[in-house]
Design a protein around this motif. Structure first.
Motif, PDB file in Angstrom:
ATOM      1  N   ALA A 180       0.844  -1.195   0.000  1.00 47.38           N
ATOM      2  CA  ALA A 180       0.000   0.000   0.000  1.00 47.38           C
ATOM      3  C   ALA A 180       0.878   1.243   0.000  1.00 47.38           C
ATOM      4  N   ASN A 181       0.302   2.347  -0.415  1.00 48.92           N
ATOM      5  CA  ASN A 181       1.003   3.626  -0.411  1.00 48.92           C
ATOM      6  C   ASN A 181       0.805   4.294   0.942  1.00 48.92           C
ATOM      7  N   ASN A 182       1.846   4.394   1.727  1.00 48.62           N
ATOM      8  CA  ASN A 182       1.737   4.953   3.075  1.00 48.62           C
ATOM      9  C   ASN A 182       1.269   6.404   3.084  1.00 48.62           C
ATOM     10  N   GLU A 183       1.420   7.095   1.974  1.00 53.58           N
ATOM     11  CA  GLU A 183       1.085   8.519   1.937  1.00 53.58           C
ATOM     12  C   GLU A 183      -0.400   8.771   1.687  1.00 53.58           C
ATOM     13  N   THR A 184      -1.125   7.752   1.253  1.00 55.23           N
ATOM     14  CA  THR A 184      -2.545   7.953   0.922  1.00 55.23           C
ATOM     15  C   THR A 184      -3.494   7.073   1.717  1.00 55.23           C
ATOM     16  N   VAL A 185      -2.995   6.113   2.462  1.00 58.13           N
ATOM     17  CA  VAL A 185      -3.879   5.199   3.189  1.00 58.13           C
ATOM     18  C   VAL A 185      -4.459   5.858   4.436  1.00 58.13           C
ATOM     19  N   ASP A 186      -5.556   5.298   4.906  1.00 58.95           N
ATOM     20  CA  ASP A 186      -6.169   5.744   6.156  1.00 58.95           C
ATOM     21  C   ASP A 186      -5.550   4.936   7.300  1.00 58.95           C
ATOM     22  N   LYS A 187      -4.655   5.541   8.055  1.00 60.21           N
ATOM     23  CA  LYS A 187      -3.943   4.805   9.091  1.00 60.21           C
ATOM     24  C   LYS A 187      -4.802   4.532  10.322  1.00 60.21           C
ATOM     25  N   ASN A 188      -6.038   5.006  10.323  1.00 63.29           N
ATOM     26  CA  ASN A 188      -6.972   4.619  11.375  1.00 63.29           C
ATOM     27  C   ASN A 188      -7.552   3.235  11.100  1.00 63.29           C
ATOM     28  N   ASP A 189      -7.397   2.778   9.878  1.00 67.58           N
ATOM     29  CA  ASP A 189      -7.824   1.436   9.492  1.00 67.58           C
ATOM     30  C   ASP A 189      -6.788   0.444  10.012  1.00 67.58           C
ATOM     31  N   LYS A 190      -7.209  -0.518  10.812  1.00 69.02           N
ATOM     32  CA  LYS A 190      -6.277  -1.443  11.442  1.00 69.02           C
ATOM     33  C   LYS A 190      -5.562  -2.343  10.433  1.00 69.02           C
ATOM     34  N   VAL A 191      -6.135  -2.512   9.266  1.00 70.64           N
ATOM     35  CA  VAL A 191      -5.482  -3.354   8.251  1.00 70.64           C
ATOM     36  C   VAL A 191      -5.110  -2.509   7.024  1.00 70.64           C
ATOM     37  N   TYR A 192      -4.750  -1.255   7.260  1.00 69.08           N
ATOM     38  CA  TYR A 192      -4.466  -0.365   6.138  1.00 69.08           C
ATOM     39  C   TYR A 192      -3.294  -0.848   5.283  1.00 69.08           C
ATOM     40  N   LYS A 193      -2.384  -1.608   5.879  1.00 67.65           N
ATOM     41  CA  LYS A 193      -1.210  -2.059   5.128  1.00 67.65           C
ATOM     42  C   LYS A 193      -1.568  -3.092   4.056  1.00 67.65           C
ATOM     43  N   ILE A 194      -2.697  -3.778   4.235  1.00 64.86           N
ATOM     44  CA  ILE A 194      -3.079  -4.792   3.245  1.00 64.86           C
ATOM     45  C   ILE A 194      -4.472  -4.542   2.679  1.00 64.86           C
ATOM     46  N   ARG A 195      -5.127  -3.438   3.064  1.00 65.40           N
ATOM     47  CA  ARG A 195      -6.495  -3.175   2.632  1.00 65.40           C
ATOM     48  C   ARG A 195      -6.607  -3.128   1.111  1.00 65.40           C
ATOM     49  N   SER A 196      -5.709  -2.419   0.460  1.00 64.44           N
ATOM     50  CA  SER A 196      -5.772  -2.276  -1.003  1.00 64.44           C
ATOM     51  C   SER A 196      -5.632  -3.620  -1.692  1.00 64.44           C
ATOM     52  N   LEU A 197      -4.700  -4.440  -1.227  1.00 61.70           N
ATOM     53  CA  LEU A 197      -4.509  -5.760  -1.829  1.00 61.70           C
ATOM     54  C   LEU A 197      -5.739  -6.637  -1.594  1.00 61.70           C
ATOM     55  N   MET A 198      -6.313  -6.579  -0.399  1.00 60.74           N
ATOM     56  CA  MET A 198      -7.511  -7.363  -0.093  1.00 60.74           C
ATOM     57  C   MET A 198      -8.641  -7.029  -1.067  1.00 60.74           C
ATOM     58  N   GLU A 199      -8.847  -5.746  -1.310  1.00 65.73           N
ATOM     59  CA  GLU A 199      -9.922  -5.324  -2.197  1.00 65.73           C
ATOM     60  C   GLU A 199      -9.670  -5.796  -3.624  1.00 65.73           C
ATOM     61  N   LYS A 200      -8.413  -5.728  -4.052  1.00 65.69           N
ATOM     62  CA  LYS A 200      -8.075  -6.167  -5.406  1.00 65.69           C
ATOM     63  C   LYS A 200      -8.245  -7.678  -5.552  1.00 65.69           C
ATOM     64  N   LEU A 201      -7.855  -8.428  -4.529  1.00 66.83           N
ATOM     65  CA  LEU A 201      -7.999  -9.887  -4.587  1.00 66.83           C
ATOM     66  C   LEU A 201      -9.474 -10.295  -4.560  1.00 66.83           C
ATOM     67  N   ASN A 202     -10.295  -9.553  -3.820  1.00 64.64           N
ATOM     68  CA  ASN A 202     -11.735  -9.835  -3.801  1.00 64.64           C
ATOM     69  C   ASN A 202     -12.336  -9.650  -5.202  1.00 64.64           C
ATOM     70  N   LYS A 203     -11.890  -8.600  -5.899  1.00 64.53           N
ATOM     71  CA  LYS A 203     -12.378  -8.371  -7.242  1.00 64.53           C
ATOM     72  C   LYS A 203     -11.896  -9.464  -8.191  1.00 64.53           C
ATOM     73  N   GLN A 204     -10.650  -9.912  -7.977  1.00 63.62           N
ATOM     74  CA  GLN A 204     -10.111 -10.969  -8.825  1.00 63.62           C
ATOM     75  C   GLN A 204     -10.905 -12.254  -8.668  1.00 63.62           C
ATOM     76  N   ALA A 205     -11.296 -12.554  -7.438  1.00 60.51           N
ATOM     77  CA  ALA A 205     -12.035 -13.795  -7.180  1.00 60.51           C
ATOM     78  C   ALA A 205     -13.405 -13.784  -7.843  1.00 60.51           C
ATOM     79  N   LEU A 206     -13.950 -12.580  -8.041  1.00 58.09           N
ATOM     80  CA  LEU A 206     -15.291 -12.467  -8.631  1.00 58.09           C
ATOM     81  C   LEU A 206     -15.228 -12.041 -10.101  1.00 58.09           C
ATOM     82  N   HIS A 207     -14.031 -12.059 -10.665  1.00 55.41           N
ATOM     83  CA  HIS A 207     -13.846 -11.586 -12.044  1.00 55.41           C
ATOM     84  C   HIS A 207     -14.494 -12.549 -13.039  1.00 55.41           C
TER      85      HIS A 207
END
Length: 214
Positions: free
Chosen positions: A187-214
């Motif tokens: 993830a990009n540390n400069e744009t993520v919401d650091k109040n999100d406890k899983v901000y370090k992997i949130r972007s990848l999680m969302e992309k993988l969810n889309k891949q699974a439903l592609h």
């Protein structure tokens, strides 16, 4: 550099070393100082679940086993069942490698490469470069070490007869592996919401969810 001697009886010190001597060196350029800690130290856990070393305490928790039945069902709201059926249909008949390739396709690997390169630049290392293929090898190494376990990470590049793993040494140098490990980012540390406890992997999680439903 320091030398660790392991004796079966601590109160009996022989004049000669009764066996092999393990030598561990401390390299400040590596990202993980625990790599040089012998496995016996990591496994010597006290009653509090911690082991003491000269570098401090390394916490390691043992699993707590119970006979109690635990509810592990997932929340089935928000269309969960419908999405689950779609994923099952998409992945039906595929072997494990094909499933991995479907989820971690070129788009996902490119994203990881980009964020890893970006993080290195954010850490003022503008000379660092990494390719999609190197990221694939790095991830493959992590999966490989999940079932082929050695006492220390460095030993995967050891040339000793009982440790020699040409698959690893022929795929990536140890220095390159440690360099990627140092900057590996999702993830990009400069744009993520650091109040999100899983901000370090949130972007990848969302992309993988889309891949699974592609």
């Amino acid at each position: 550099m320091y030398v660790l001697l392991l004796f079966t009886q601590a109160d009996t010190l022989p004049f000669d070393v009764p066996g092999a001597v393990e030598i561990f060196s401390q390299d400040s350029t590596e990202s993980d100082p625990e790599d040089n800690i012998p496995l016996i130290m990591l496994r010597s856990i006290s009653n509090t679940g911690e082991s003491s070393t000269k570098k401090g305490k390394i916490a390691e928790k043992e699993p707590n086993w119970t006979d109690e039945i635990i509810d592990i069902t997932m929340n089935q709201g928000n269309g969960y069942l419908a999405r689950e059926d779609i994923v099952k249909q998409e992945l039906a008949g595929l072997n494990p490698f094909q499933i991995f390739e479907k989820l971690f396709d070129d788009q996902i690997i490119t994203y990881i490469t980009k964020e890893t390169q970006r993080y290195a630049a954010q850490q003022n290392n503008h000379s660092f470069t990494v390719t999609n293929n190197e990221i694939k090898i790095f991830i493959g190494f992590l999966l490989f070490t999940g079932y082929h376990r050695l006492p220390r990470e460095k030993l995967y590049w050891c040339t000793d007869e009982d440790l020699n793993i040409p698959l690893v040494r022929g795929s990536m140098s140890r220095n390159k592996y440690y360099e990627i490990k140092k900057y590996f980012h999702l993830a990009n540390n400069e744009t993520v919401d650091k109040n999100d406890k899983v901000y370090k992997i949130r972007s990848l999680m969302e992309k993988l969810n889309k891949q699974a439903l592609h």
